[in-house]
Design a protein around this motif. Sequence first.
Motif, PDB file in Angstrom:
ATOM      1  N   UNK A  32       0.814  -1.219   0.000  1.00 54.98           N
ATOM      2  CA  UNK A  32       0.000   0.000   0.000  1.00 54.98           C
ATOM      3  C   UNK A  32       0.842   1.261   0.000  1.00 54.98           C
ATOM      4  N   UNK A  33       1.940   1.243   0.766  1.00 58.95           N
ATOM      5  CA  UNK A  33       2.817   2.418   0.809  1.00 58.95           C
ATOM      6  C   UNK A  33       3.516   2.617  -0.537  1.00 58.95           C
ATOM      7  N   UNK A  34       3.882   1.514  -1.187  1.00 60.74           N
ATOM      8  CA  UNK A  34       4.474   1.636  -2.530  1.00 60.74           C
ATOM      9  C   UNK A  34       3.468   2.269  -3.490  1.00 60.74           C
ATOM     10  N   UNK A  79       1.258  12.442   7.255  1.00 58.06           N
ATOM     11  CA  UNK A  79       2.563  12.988   6.883  1.00 58.06           C
ATOM     12  C   UNK A  79       3.680  12.408   7.753  1.00 58.06           C
ATOM     13  N   UNK A  80       3.440  12.318   9.044  1.00 52.57           N
ATOM     14  CA  UNK A  80       4.478  11.861   9.973  1.00 52.57           C
ATOM     15  C   UNK A  80       4.232  10.452  10.493  1.00 52.57           C
ATOM     16  N   UNK A 195      13.068  -3.099  -2.132  1.00 47.63           N
ATOM     17  CA  UNK A 195      13.770  -1.973  -1.501  1.00 47.63           C
ATOM     18  C   UNK A 195      13.026  -1.493  -0.252  1.00 47.63           C
ATOM     19  N   UNK A 196      11.704  -1.386  -0.342  1.00 48.25           N
ATOM     20  CA  UNK A 196      10.910  -0.956   0.810  1.00 48.25           C
ATOM     21  C   UNK A 196      10.919  -2.014   1.913  1.00 48.25           C
ATOM     22  N   UNK A 197      10.831  -3.287   1.526  1.00 51.03           N
ATOM     23  CA  UNK A 197      10.845  -4.361   2.515  1.00 51.03           C
ATOM     24  C   UNK A 197      12.159  -4.360   3.297  1.00 51.03           C
ATOM     25  N   UNK A 198      13.256  -4.124   2.616  1.00 49.60           N
ATOM     26  CA  UNK A 198      14.560  -4.093   3.290  1.00 49.60           C
ATOM     27  C   UNK A 198      14.636  -2.927   4.275  1.00 49.60           C
ATOM     28  N   UNK A 206      10.484   3.630  10.993  1.00 49.69           N
ATOM     29  CA  UNK A 206      10.800   4.696  10.046  1.00 49.69           C
ATOM     30  C   UNK A 206       9.518   5.413   9.645  1.00 49.69           C
ATOM     31  N   UNK A 207       9.610   6.708   9.405  1.00 49.18           N
ATOM     32  CA  UNK A 207       8.432   7.453   8.958  1.00 49.18           C
ATOM     33  C   UNK A 207       8.163   7.135   7.489  1.00 49.18           C
ATOM     34  N   UNK A 208       6.887   7.065   7.134  1.00 49.44           N
ATOM     35  CA  UNK A 208       6.498   6.658   5.782  1.00 49.44           C
ATOM     36  C   UNK A 208       7.120   7.563   4.728  1.00 49.44           C
ATOM     37  N   UNK A 209       7.158   8.869   5.012  1.00 52.88           N
ATOM     38  CA  UNK A 209       7.681   9.796   4.006  1.00 52.88           C
ATOM     39  C   UNK A 209       9.198   9.649   3.834  1.00 52.88           C
ATOM     40  N   UNK A 210       9.871   8.971   4.788  1.00 51.07           N
ATOM     41  CA  UNK A 210      11.315   8.762   4.678  1.00 51.07           C
ATOM     42  C   UNK A 210      11.660   7.508   3.883  1.00 51.07           C
ATOM     43  N   UNK A 211      10.683   6.660   3.649  1.00 46.98           N
ATOM     44  CA  UNK A 211      10.927   5.447   2.867  1.00 46.98           C
ATOM     45  C   UNK A 211      11.257   5.824   1.431  1.00 46.98           C
ATOM     46  N   UNK A 212      12.306   5.247   0.895  1.00 41.89           N
ATOM     47  CA  UNK A 212      12.792   5.591  -0.447  1.00 41.89           C
ATOM     48  C   UNK A 212      12.782   4.333  -1.306  1.00 41.89           C
ATOM     49  N   UNK A 213      11.983   4.332  -2.357  1.00 44.79           N
ATOM     50  CA  UNK A 213      11.874   3.133  -3.186  1.00 44.79           C
ATOM     51  C   UNK A 213      12.949   3.057  -4.270  1.00 44.79           C
TER      52      UNK A 213
END
Length: 432
Positions: A32-34, A79-80, A195-198, A206-213
């Motif tokens: 969902x986040x992806x 957002x956070x 990448x997100x799973x790792x 980690x905050x959702x907005x900091x996740x980097x795909x």
Amino acid sequence: DFDLGADLTAGIQRIAKRYQVTINMLMQTVWGILLQKYNGTDDVVFGSVVSGRPADIPNVEHIIGLFINTIPVRIRSQVDSLFSDVMKQTQEQSIASHTYDTYPLYEIQGLSELKQDLINHILIFENYPVEEQIEQLGSGDESSFTITGAESVEQTNYDFNLVVLPGNTIHMSFGYNALAFERESVEQIRGHLVQLLEQVTANPDIRVHELDMLNEQEREQILSAWGDTATEYPSEQTIHGLFETQTAQTPEQTALFFEGETLTYRELNERANRLARTLRSQGVTKDRLVGLMTERSVDMIVGIFGILKAGGAYVPIDPTYPEERIRYMLDDSGAKLLLTQSHLVDKAAIDGHVLVLDGEQTVYHEDDSNLEPWSGPNDLAYVIYTSGTTGQPKGVMLEHHGLCNLKTYFDQTLRIRTSDHALLFASYSFDA
């Protein structure tokens, strides 16, 4: 098809156990986040396949039939939001929705605003070990249980399906419509998901907005290849200053052609200078908005350059607009001066002064030399009004340096040369 590997699988199992969620809920949350990142939103919906054999139905285990159902899964974040919080929220939401596992999807969609387009792909978590049971059945006397020539084909009406098979190493399968997705794109989705799973297994808080795909190669391509668009342009110039430079280079070349009438760069520049001096005598100065309502004509182009050379910014008004819209644009912009043509004067509903460009009384000063510039690159050049389809039209203010940048694009990318002719096909009240 691909495996997540023993290390990543162990990390997923560890995180799921720590936060007391199922692996299915963890995978749904990451997916969902992806989707959120792909779609630039914090609210997404996709489909999930559930068992349709609820325990509260008497003797359900003795009923024959295909008891599966597709239900929508909604992943929302703030957002956070921490990933771990979104994951726990997904688990709570799933438990609360078990009551509706047998609810027909078409009725759920019918109650939504999107109707039949509520979901367009599904995620299937196959936590029923069919193959293991078959292996166990066949592990005794070989003659007691034999399966030969068994084949199965699974198909859905969706263009994209994700299948997750848990185990010592999680196996995943992407089924997709090759007419809708290219294999390269699907492989890229696989890379982004891994990448997100790792990242979430390394730091579930980690905050959702900091996740980097993005991986390093993709980031390098975006920033250094696609994003390398910086170029030198005359950022300290004005658009009429560039026009004066061109006039000095090609004074006798045709600058303007309209219905048999032509003006050279020198003639156009001189006529604009004469108009600009008149406008300055009318109080036009830096950033002052001046309305311009003309039909396609030499007057239109002269009026534009005259206003710019005077130091002001023009507000183009299409004379085919309804009178109410014309009046609104003039009032909203605060323009106290309007340039127009004699046959359009009746439409000039302005609380100020009107100058007629083609009238019997000339509006052109005798001095046709270039004026001392009053405006600079960060001053207004023109104001374009939006269509107003979502409410009242809004004026968008454009400065000279942006227009000079565009002029450089025409030179360098489109390679516009002195031998080229450009046709004005859009209304000048649109920023084309």
